[in-house]
Scaffold this motif. Sequence first.
Motif, PDB file in Angstrom:
ATOM      1  N   LEU A   1       0.575  -1.522   0.176  1.00 21.31           N
ATOM      2  CA  LEU A   1      -0.015  -0.216  -0.274  1.00 21.31           C
ATOM      3  C   LEU A   1       0.825   1.256   0.210  1.00 21.31           C
ATOM      4  CD1 LEU A   1      -2.698  -1.247   2.708  1.00 21.31           C
ATOM      5  CD2 LEU A   1      -2.938  -1.111  -0.274  1.00 21.31           C
ATOM      6  N   ILE A   2       2.582   0.778   0.094  1.00 25.67           N
ATOM      7  CA  ILE A   2       3.260   2.110   0.169  1.00 25.67           C
ATOM      8  C   ILE A   2       3.808   2.784  -1.401  1.00 25.67           C
ATOM      9  CG2 ILE A   2       4.552   3.529   1.396  1.00 25.67           C
ATOM     10  CD1 ILE A   2       4.259   2.353   4.494  1.00 25.67           C
ATOM     11  N   PRO A   3       3.900   3.142  -2.383  1.00 22.96           N
ATOM     12  CA  PRO A   3       4.492   3.339  -3.352  1.00 22.96           C
ATOM     13  C   PRO A   3       5.854   3.355  -3.384  1.00 22.96           C
ATOM     14  CG  PRO A   3       3.313   5.303  -3.195  1.00 22.96           C
ATOM     15  CD  PRO A   3       2.321   4.633  -1.666  1.00 22.96           C
ATOM     16  N   GLY A   4       6.632   2.568  -3.638  1.00 24.27           N
ATOM     17  CA  GLY A   4       7.624   2.133  -3.931  1.00 24.27           C
ATOM     18  C   GLY A   4       9.113   1.884  -3.363  1.00 24.27           C
ATOM     19  N   VAL A   5       7.656   1.459  -2.031  1.00 26.11           N
ATOM     20  CA  VAL A   5       8.444   0.412  -0.978  1.00 26.11           C
ATOM     21  C   VAL A   5       8.751  -1.136  -0.625  1.00 26.11           C
ATOM     22  CG1 VAL A   5       8.512   0.393   1.374  1.00 26.11           C
ATOM     23  CG2 VAL A   5       7.882   2.319   0.741  1.00 26.11           C
ATOM     24  N   LYS A   6       9.890  -1.888  -1.005  1.00 24.08           N
ATOM     25  CA  LYS A   6       9.707  -3.335  -1.165  1.00 24.08           C
ATOM     26  C   LYS A   6      10.657  -3.586  -0.318  1.00 24.08           C
ATOM     27  CE  LYS A   6      12.462  -3.574  -5.063  1.00 24.08           C
ATOM     28  NZ  LYS A   6      12.971  -4.563  -5.980  1.00 24.08           N
ATOM     29  N   VAL A   7      11.077  -4.794   0.343  1.00 25.17           N
ATOM     30  CA  VAL A   7      11.238  -5.580   1.339  1.00 25.17           C
ATOM     31  C   VAL A   7      12.796  -5.157   0.778  1.00 25.17           C
ATOM     32  CG1 VAL A   7      12.827  -7.397   2.165  1.00 25.17           C
ATOM     33  CG2 VAL A   7      10.080  -7.080   2.092  1.00 25.17           C
ATOM     34  N   ALA A   8      14.012  -4.690   1.895  1.00 26.31           N
ATOM     35  CA  ALA A   8      15.011  -4.807   0.819  1.00 26.31           C
ATOM     36  C   ALA A   8      15.909  -5.627   1.081  1.00 26.31           C
ATOM     37  CB  ALA A   8      15.924  -3.161   2.473  1.00 26.31           C
ATOM     38  N   SER A   9      16.947  -5.404   0.600  1.00 21.16           N
ATOM     39  CA  SER A   9      17.987  -6.920  -0.088  1.00 21.16           C
ATOM     40  C   SER A   9      19.141  -6.248  -0.829  1.00 21.16           C
ATOM     41  CB  SER A   9      16.881  -8.015  -0.582  1.00 21.16           C
ATOM     42  OG  SER A   9      17.859  -8.692  -1.245  1.00 21.16           O
ATOM     43  N   TRP A  10      19.990  -6.542  -0.788  1.00 23.57           N
ATOM     44  CA  TRP A  10      21.247  -5.908  -1.203  1.00 23.57           C
ATOM     45  C   TRP A  10      22.833  -6.757  -0.775  1.00 23.57           C
ATOM     46  CZ3 TRP A  10      19.744  -2.983   2.566  1.00 23.57           C
ATOM     47  CH2 TRP A  10      20.778  -2.506   3.633  1.00 23.57           C
TER      48      TRP A  10
END
Lengths: 109, 115
Positions: free
Chosen positions: B106-115
């Motif tokens: 529901l929050i645009p542009g936010v996804k689970v961080a992984s790098w």
Amino acid sequence: MSSFLQKLPVKARIQQLKALSASIFQENWNPANARNGSKFLRKELKGPEVVKYYGDNSAVPTFSDFKKWFPELNLTDPREVYRLKMVADRKRRNKGAPKKKKEAAKKKK
Amino acid sequence: MPFRFPVKFDLPQHVHINARVIRDQFKRLQYNEHEVTRNALRYIARNTELPARARLEAQLQLASMPKYTSYSQIRDRCVASGNSKSVIPDFKLNRTTFRERARHGLIPGVKVASW
């Protein structure tokens, strides 16, 4: 050229120049760093931005607004219906909200 | 039933409502109303070039203003739960509600961080 470097203006004269420049360009000139409180007057007001934190009520209509605008449609809010049903269920099971203190005191009397 | 604040105002409608949220909204409105007065009094009280008596009077008047006009009383609250702790200011959400909404997309542009 060399005479210019040997005869630089006196510090007092330079200060006069800076004071005049500040008065022309309407700047604050405070050579002694005296605390004259101008920093409080310089700041922008942040009241309007602070008030907007919880959003603008008129930006999006709510269900009650639709009910007011179209009374002939007899709209029913499913969330409100569900909430009232839960309240009624709890009351039936004797688990409703407790009486307010004043009412309890009155009943005791 | 009398309104429980000295000045009547509309409750915010698109936010989770809570007694604390209502109180915070009241403080924000009052701060906005009295901001100019407070700034002026603060200026007088802090200006060392003014007579001491004026400065003292300004300071006393500033202290006697109601506490709901002070900026330090205002606290950013979560818009979804009314919680005032761990509020991420960019989203106006508490860390838990932020996570719930982000996980649902529901929050645009936010996804689970992984790098």
